[in-house]
Every structure is written in C-alpha cells, then in structure tokens.
Design a protein around this motif. Sequence first.
Motif, mmCIF file in Angstrom:
data_model
loop_
_atom_site.group_PDB
_atom_site.id
_atom_site.type_symbol
_atom_site.label_atom_id
_atom_site.label_comp_id
_atom_site.label_asym_id
_atom_site.label_seq_id
_atom_site.Cartn_x
_atom_site.Cartn_y
_atom_site.Cartn_z
ATOM 1 N N LYS C 150 0.843 -1.213 0.000
ATOM 2 C CA LYS C 150 0.000 0.000 0.000
ATOM 3 C C LYS C 150 0.869 1.250 0.000
ATOM 4 C CE LYS C 150 -3.848 -2.446 0.845
ATOM 5 N NZ LYS C 150 -3.316 -3.769 0.515
ATOM 6 N N THR C 151 1.869 1.273 -0.850
ATOM 7 C CA THR C 151 2.810 2.400 -0.874
ATOM 8 C C THR C 151 2.690 3.163 -2.188
ATOM 9 O OG1 THR C 151 4.341 1.095 0.444
ATOM 10 C CG2 THR C 151 5.240 3.048 -0.648
ATOM 11 N N THR C 152 2.678 4.480 -2.043
ATOM 12 C CA THR C 152 2.696 5.361 -3.222
ATOM 13 C C THR C 152 4.150 5.672 -3.541
ATOM 14 O OG1 THR C 152 0.560 6.314 -2.671
ATOM 15 C CG2 THR C 152 1.999 7.618 -4.106
ATOM 16 N N VAL C 153 4.511 5.509 -4.798
ATOM 17 C CA VAL C 153 5.905 5.738 -5.216
ATOM 18 C C VAL C 153 5.916 6.766 -6.339
ATOM 19 C CG1 VAL C 153 7.972 4.695 -6.209
ATOM 20 C CG2 VAL C 153 6.558 3.369 -4.622
ATOM 21 N N ILE C 154 6.722 7.795 -6.129
ATOM 22 C CA ILE C 154 6.959 8.766 -7.211
ATOM 23 C C ILE C 154 8.357 8.469 -7.728
ATOM 24 C CG2 ILE C 154 7.207 11.206 -7.828
ATOM 25 C CD1 ILE C 154 5.360 11.865 -5.470
ATOM 26 N N TRP C 155 8.442 8.041 -8.996
ATOM 27 C CA TRP C 155 9.746 7.634 -9.515
ATOM 28 C C TRP C 155 10.191 8.601 -10.586
ATOM 29 C CZ3 TRP C 155 12.647 4.332 -7.006
ATOM 30 C CH2 TRP C 155 13.879 3.961 -7.572
ATOM 31 N N LEU C 156 11.407 9.135 -10.369
ATOM 32 C CA LEU C 156 11.971 10.085 -11.323
ATOM 33 C C LEU C 156 12.936 9.350 -12.243
ATOM 34 C CD1 LEU C 156 12.838 12.810 -8.663
ATOM 35 C CD2 LEU C 156 10.885 12.843 -10.228
ATOM 36 N N TYR C 157 12.687 9.427 -13.522
ATOM 37 C CA TYR C 157 13.620 8.795 -14.454
ATOM 38 C C TYR C 157 14.820 9.710 -14.664
ATOM 39 C CZ TYR C 157 10.226 5.177 -15.167
ATOM 40 O OH TYR C 157 9.383 4.137 -14.964
ATOM 41 N N GLN C 158 15.909 9.062 -15.076
ATOM 42 C CA GLN C 158 17.169 9.807 -15.064
ATOM 43 C C GLN C 158 17.280 10.844 -16.159
ATOM 44 O OE1 GLN C 158 20.782 7.577 -14.501
ATOM 45 N NE2 GLN C 158 19.679 6.046 -13.285
#
Lengths: 155, 184, 177
Positions: C150-158
């Motif tokens: 139940k985790t929200t992840v904001i992923w920044l691509y390189q």
Amino acid sequence: MKLLKKLPSLVLLFSALLFLAEGPGGTAEKNPQSVQVTIRTILAGNKVDEFDAKLKGMEQQLKSLKYRSYRSLKDDSKVVPWQGTQSFDIPGGRTLTVTPQEFQDNRIAVKVRLTEGEKPVVDTTVKIPNKGNFILGGPPHEGGVLVLSISAAAQ
Amino acid sequence: MELSDSELVKKSQAGETSAFQELVSRYHQKVFMVILGLLRNREDALDVAQETFFRAFRKINSFQGGSSFYTWIYRIAVNMSIDAQRRQKRNPLDFRESMDDVMEAQNQVAKDPFADVHDKELREKLTVAINDLTPDHKAVIVLRTIEGLSYKDIGEILGCSEGTVMSRLHYARKKLQDKLRAFL
Amino acid sequence: MNTCETIRESIGSWLDGELSPSASEAVRLHLAACSDCSVARQQLEKLQLVVKDELVTQAASIDFMPFWRGVQQRINRKRAWHEDLFEWSRGFLTAPRIAWAVPALIVVLLALFSLDSYLPGRGVRDNFASVESIDAHGRSVALLREDQTKTTVIWLYQDQEGENETAEEASKSGPTF
C-alpha cells in the motif's frame, strides 16, 4: 475506606479523560500543532545482493522496487510547524524541502521540493496518511539510485 | 433416617423435587421470619419468601457447598428483601393496621386487656423503630435475634466482616432501646 | 469512657456469646456488682425477646403446604424470555461490576485504537498517499501504487527521454511491479 469505595468512579473519570485526549479524534489529533517529518535516505543498486538490517521495518516496501541491494545512508527527523518549511540535506548536493500545509481527515498534506543545487528536480504536493509515508526515488547516486522515504506524523 | 441439608441439596441438584420440598419444609418459617423482620408486612413477606425459594430452586446447581445451605438461603432472602424494600412505598401506619388485622385473625387475645393494649402499642412502636433502621442494621438485628446466628455466619450472609456485624448490632440495639425505653 | 459505658457497649456481644473468655468474665463480674448495668442487660434481653416473639408468632401460623404450593406455582410457571434476561442481568450486572466494566471497556477500546498502527499489516491498510500535484520540470516521472505494501511511489527517471528507453533498460533504471 471511602477512597476505596470511590475508586471505580475515579477510574471511570480517568479513563474518560484519557479517552478524550488520546482516543480517535482526541485533542492531539484534532488540533495538531506541528508535524514530525522523517526522511530516510536509502541507496538502492543492482551490483550486489545486500539488505541493510537498519531497513528491516521497510523491507516489504523496498523489495517491491525490485533492486538487489538496499543500504541506509542517513535518517533525519525534524518537527516542522504548519506552513513552515524545513530543508533536509540529500546526498549528491541535493536538498529536500518539506512544507506541511494542512491536516484533514487524518491525512497531512505536504508540499515537497527536491533540488539539485539550485535546480528544481521535482515539486509535488502529496496527502500522506498521518504516520504514513510515500517514496520518492530515482535520482542517481554512486552507481545506484536514491530512494527517499518521506513520512509525516501530526503532533 | 433424616437426610442432612447437603444430601438434600445434592438430590435437588440431581432433579429430585421432593428433596427440594424437604429443604423448603425445614426452612420456610425461618426464612419467612427473617423477611418479615425486614419488610414488616405479612403479605409482602410471604410473597418474597416464596420467591426466595423459587430463586433458590433455579440456582440450586450453582450452590457449590462452600457455605451451609441456610446461610446461602438467608443470603438470597436478605437480598430479595432489600430489593422489595426499595420498591415498597407504604408508610408505618399501614404496617400497624396490617399487623393488627393479622393478630385479630389469628385470635391472639391476651388474657389481660391492659396487657393487650400495652403489647399492641409496643408492637406498633417496635415496627416504627425497626423501620427507622437502615436495611443493613435491620438485617443484623433480625438475623441475630431470630436465628441466633453467629457474627461469622451473619457476616457471610451479608458479605461483611464480623467487626462490622458487631458494630451494626450495637448501633441498632442502641437505637431500638432509645425508642422503646418506656416499654422495656 | 468509664467502666460502665465500656461494659454496656459489650453487653450485646456478651449475650451473643461472641466475647473472648477474659472479656466475657469481666462483663459477668461487673454485671453482678453494678445494678445500673444489670438493668441495661435486662432491657436488652427484653428487647430481643419482644422482637423474636413477634416474628416467631407470625411464622408459626404459616402452613407448609399452601406455602409450598406457592413455590411450585412459581417453578411451573412459564417465564417469558425477557424475565429470564432481566433476572440474569440483575444478578450479573451488579453496580460494582458495571462500575469497573465501563472504565475497563474504555481502556480496552483505547488500547485497540492505539494498537491499530502497530499490528502487522494493519498499519499499512490506509498508507496510500494521494498525489495532489506534481511538476517534474521536464523529466519523466512515474506515479506508482504498490498494492502489497500500500505504498505510493513517485519515480523520477534519469533523463528527459525516459519514455524512449527499451524495456530491458527500464528494468535496470527503475522499479518494476
């Protein structure tokens, strides 16, 4: 003897006061004065298989990211007033700035900015469940990537 | 051979109603006396006494034998009397009339008419004096006076210490003596 | 307190046979010598007699069979379910029990509410953070929700052209769910 007879009433009064103060919708949570913001900085990589024991409590969350190794770099925790801003140093010349904005329905709205030097990387506003967290990841560092766990707890 | 109370209780617990009937036979008058001493009304006392044995019948399986049967049944009787007292709203005058009616119905005529008047007045005063006592004080006076129960047994029935029984008895007797001095 | 007052306070217990042998002897000797206390003893004995007489007379007139019939009627009477419930509650829910049960219940509820966030799995039940706004300043960003934790992840691509990566490179540069 009289005090003994009054004891159940005293216990009831104490319990009722405790419940009002600390129970659901207790005073502390209805009118939180500030927010404790905790930033955990983790280095994730694929060169070796390793899991830092310090991250045991976050194992499930991190392993879902499917990296082979996770190492704790630093933990930082600060109390921030509402609408106040607090900066956290992030490896690689980066800075994470957090501004708690409002508390509603047991969720804390925080404005988060990640910068590299002076350059903004990402600005976001997230509503986190009180005492919950979210993950901000991806910035490269030392052959791996940084994973930031950002959590907030109303005080 | 007459069975002991505990043997009768065991038989009652096994479902023998005749055994329970024998227990009622042994104790119905004593239980009635205790309740009458507390309620001061014959009809109410009869009703509560029958209800006491009915309650005992329903709870007979919960009687473990830790106390004697008579302290157990007296405990039920006292508790039910206290409950009945709370519901009672009669005043002392009604009591006096009821007792007079009963005495007349039982043809309790004293040989000496003057003695009769004196006794009648004494009983009236006694009723008022006892009614002025709190339920706790009434209970100790009645249990000690009627049954001659030890302070230990009375304490067991009322759920208090022997010292408490002693002090309540002393207080109750003093109160009664003060109110009935002219008759004693 | 003088001797007579002390003795008079003990006459009742002496008559009841509840005094120790030495105290009992002291009362007996005093009563033999003191006429006032002896009168007090007589008054107390008469009081007990009057009270007992009255009740014994009443009880003697109670016939057993009618009494037993009254008890039997109660035993045989069919009771409504609420009568049994009422009787049970009167016996079980006594004032002292209720006086303790209510604060105990409050404490238990408090403990349950506090434990909510510590029990395994329960704390993460509502952990989904909602992203109200996001500005990645030209970078590729992924908003992910991982159901298990139940985790929200904001992923920044390189790089800014992350969408052009092949699937193989994406698996090395970012999380996969």
